[in-house]
Motif scaffolding. Structure first.
Motif, PDB file in Angstrom:
ATOM      1  N   LYS A 172       8.903  39.914  34.390  1.00  0.00           N
ATOM      2  CA  LYS A 172       8.496  39.365  35.689  1.00  0.00           C
ATOM      3  C   LYS A 172       7.108  38.741  35.641  1.00  0.00           C
ATOM      4  CE  LYS A 172       7.829  40.556  40.558  1.00  0.00           C
ATOM      5  NZ  LYS A 172       7.939  41.618  41.599  1.00  0.00           N
ATOM      6  N   TYR A 185      13.345  31.426  38.792  1.00  0.00           N
ATOM      7  CA  TYR A 185      13.545  32.365  39.899  1.00  0.00           C
ATOM      8  C   TYR A 185      13.393  31.709  41.270  1.00  0.00           C
ATOM      9  CZ  TYR A 185      12.805  35.754  36.110  1.00  0.00           C
ATOM     10  OH  TYR A 185      12.897  36.468  34.936  1.00  0.00           O
ATOM     11  N   GLU A 200      16.237  41.231  40.586  1.00  0.00           N
ATOM     12  CA  GLU A 200      15.172  42.213  40.785  1.00  0.00           C
ATOM     13  C   GLU A 200      15.739  43.626  40.732  1.00  0.00           C
ATOM     14  OE1 GLU A 200      12.832  41.169  44.233  1.00  0.00           O
ATOM     15  OE2 GLU A 200      11.623  39.867  42.936  1.00  0.00           O
ATOM     16  N   GLY A 204      10.720  46.380  41.258  1.00  0.00           N
ATOM     17  CA  GLY A 204      10.522  44.932  41.212  1.00  0.00           C
ATOM     18  C   GLY A 204      10.653  44.320  39.837  1.00  0.00           C
ATOM     19  N   ARG A 206      12.022  42.539  36.502  1.00  0.00           N
ATOM     20  CA  ARG A 206      12.996  41.479  36.217  1.00  0.00           C
ATOM     21  C   ARG A 206      13.220  41.464  34.709  1.00  0.00           C
ATOM     22  NH1 ARG A 206      10.673  36.474  40.023  1.00  0.00           N
ATOM     23  NH2 ARG A 206      10.866  37.600  42.016  1.00  0.00           N
TER      24      ARG A 206
END
Length: 604
Positions: A172, A185, A200, A204, A206
């Protein structure tokens, strides 16, 4: 593309429900430390500054040694010292590459610029089985490209579980530092539904990089689904195929073709209609029973959410296929045949009608020579058919893709910075041009609009024998890398064509049909994304949306002796859905009705 705010209502509960079935209740609490520990063991955290404190003004990670490559558009990339990585292409059927993946022309050119080489390997086994095998053994490559369709898809569950158990690197905070893939994204590139429910994860995180998504509206792939008929059939029968707009009209046309006595190119009797592998996609013959929407859910006359499989339209749609089988129109073998068998029937003109994607039908006739030796037999589009309400059939798209192939990075990745830099370069305008077109003055020239076009010799030979030219270029490293590495595709936006040769050598029949079946984006949050919030959804969906069970009921109905027997089998399936597990389906639909008012952007 603009980003939308994350949903507030129900999102926490939905995320918890989705993840409980994908990695256990406590895996999220330890995921962060486990994942970071995995990076340090592999050296990824030490190698990568991309997600850390030091960045240049353009957002690119600062290199320790200060050596960069600057491309023709001024983008800057860290230059590595001959880093070699492995990527598994986790798609059953293998993956064609150059025989020498290190020394081919394109690989050498990339290495000269950024010092990174990636070699691919494929599989010939179930994707889910391979993923499970790797995650359980810990024997993983640096990168994996695999199906990630979201929802309850098997591969998706395995990948989510692997991420939440610390087997994958959380990217992320890394991806935003690589500008050519950072838009992966963005809402519009992917959908809100896909981002919130499948990308997600706990805290949170990724773990997946969506790929093969459109980076611009111009780059939405047009698949060209429909029904196609051998060109001499409507000519002989005096039928204007453009006037056929309903499945019932199509049935009448096919019955006329059945009774006429057509022969294939070898003088053999014809079958009327076929499909490709395992019945793909006989639904095209019954399109006018469908509504123009994104999901299988709808509101009934009482304003309650229902599912298409429980409706009378569902029964009637399957009875239409029953009639095709019963009337000797739809090839009985099609439900179990291979793609090659389907292509053989089309390529020889044995099947008067085909379906699925138009390009596959045209290619089948080119492989056998029918396309050139019997131009009167070239398959042409029927219709296209209309939706149930009479509106023109289009290619429905959500606001951004809601499932895609994806790349994940195991914690065994030897150099995450090099891996992401390589993807960043390949997704730049310069990098995409290199891996798709090769070398200016050699394999391509620039046209007067500043767009690359394959040279005249290659284009002419591609029109004659596309596979031979692809193989020739592949050995030089051209064209194969792009197919499993592009993130948010911009080829049409940048180069005016979806891929090499397509502007100049794309079959004119296919090009024209794509215009008849344009993409139409239906904005909003697809209601099926709310389904995982239902308590016990994973267990419920295993039987409620079991594709194999539904297939068994439908195919029994298709081969029933009478329409009454076929209807009875289909209604038995609906009764099974309504009553199984103490009537859980109605509880689920009541839940969907309730949560359908939780957002103001719901779309069906």
């Amino acid at each position: 593309m603009k980003k939308k705010a994350m949903a507030l209502l129900l999102s926490a509960a939905m995320a918890a429900s989705v993840l409980t079935g994908c990695g256990g209740g406590d895996s999220g609490s330890s995921q962060s430390s486990e994942s970071q520990g995995g990076q340090k063991e592999s050296g990824a955290a030490e190698e990568s500054k991309a997600g850390g404190e030091e960045s240049t003004d353009d957002g690119q990670a600062a290199a320790d040694d200060g050596e960069y490559y600057v491309d023709e558009d001024g983008n800057k990339y860290k230059k590595f010292d001959d880093v070699q990585l492995k990527m598994l292409i986790c798609w059953n059927g293998g993956f064609k590459t150059a025989a020498d993946q290190y020394n081919n022309d394109v690989a050498k050119a990339i290495r000269e610029k950024i010092g990174v080489t990636v070699e691919f390997e494929g599989i010939n086994m179930s994707e889910t089985e391979k993923l499970n095998q790797m995650f359980s053994s810990g024997d993983m490559p640096d990168m994996i490209n695999a199906p990630y369709w979201g929802g309850t898809a098997g591969e998706t569950g395995v990948i989510k579980k692997g991420g939440n158990e610390g087997r994958l690197i959380d990217i992320k905070d890394l991806v935003p530092n690589y500008p050519n893939i950072a838009d992966a994204y963005d809402i519009g590139v992917i959908s809100t539904k896909y981002l919130e429910n499948d990308i997600e994860q706990e805290n949170g995180a990724r773990y997946v990089l969506p790929t093969e998504v459109a980076g611009s509206k111009e780059d939405i792939a047009l698949w060209g689904y429909g029904v196609f008929v051998r060109g001499d059939v409507p000519e002989a029968l005096g039928v204007d195929v453009s006037t056929i707009k309903t499945s019932e009209q199509l049935m009448d046309f096919m019955k006329q073709a059945r009774d006429y006595g057509f022969k294939d190119i070898n003088g053999n009797d014809c079958i009327v209609a076929t499909t490709y592998h395992n019945g793909w996609s006989y639904d095209d013959y019954a399109q006018s029973f469908s509504e123009k929407k994104l999901t299988s859910y709808a509101l009934d006359e009482n304003g309650k959410v229902t599912h298409f499989n429980l409706t009378e339209d569902y029964v009637n749609k399957q009875l239409f296929i029953w009639e095709m089988v019963h009337e000797g129109i739809l090839d009985k073998e099609c439900f179990t045949q291979s793609d090659d068998r389907g292509k053989e029937k089309v390529g020889n003109g044995t099947a008067l009608f085909s379906c699925a994607q138009y390009g596959i039908t045209v290619d089948a006739t080119k492989m056998t020579g029918l396309y050139d030796t019997h131009p009167e037999m070239r398959y042409i589009p029927v219709g296209p058919l209309n939706y149930k309400d009479g509106s023109s059939l289009v290619q429905i798209e959500s606001e951004g893709r809601s499932g895609s192939p994806a790349i994940v990075f195991p914690t065994t990745c030897s150099n995450i910075d090099a891996a992401l830099t390589w993807l960043d370069y390949l997704n730049s305008k310069e990098g995409t041009k290199l891996i798709c077109y090769g070398f200016e003055g050699d394999t391509y020239e620039m046209n007067d609009q500043g767009q690359p076009r394959m040279n005249a010799d290659l284009t002419a030979r591609y029109a004659e024998n596309a596979e031979a030219v692809k193989e020739e270029l592949r050995e030089r490293g051209i064209m194969y890398m792009a197919s499993r590495t592009y993130v948010a595709k911009k080829n049409n936006l940048w180069f005016g064509e979806p891929g090499p040769f397509e502007a100049d050598a794309l079959d004119p029949y296919v090009a024209d049909y794509r215009k008849q079946r344009p993409a139409e984006v239906l904005p909003g949050y697809a209601i099926d994304a709310l389904a995982p919030g239902f308590e016990g959804y994973n267990e419920f969906s295993e039987w409620a949306f079991d594709g194999e069970k539904e297939k068994s009921y439908k195919e029994r109905a298709f081969f029933a002796e009478t329409e009454e027997e076929a209807r009875s089998i289909l209604e038995d399936y609906q009764e099974y859905l309504r009553t199984n597990d103490g009537g859980k389906m109605q509880e689920f639909l009541d839940y969907m009705t309730e949560v359908s008012t939780s957002r103001d952007d719901i779309v069906y």
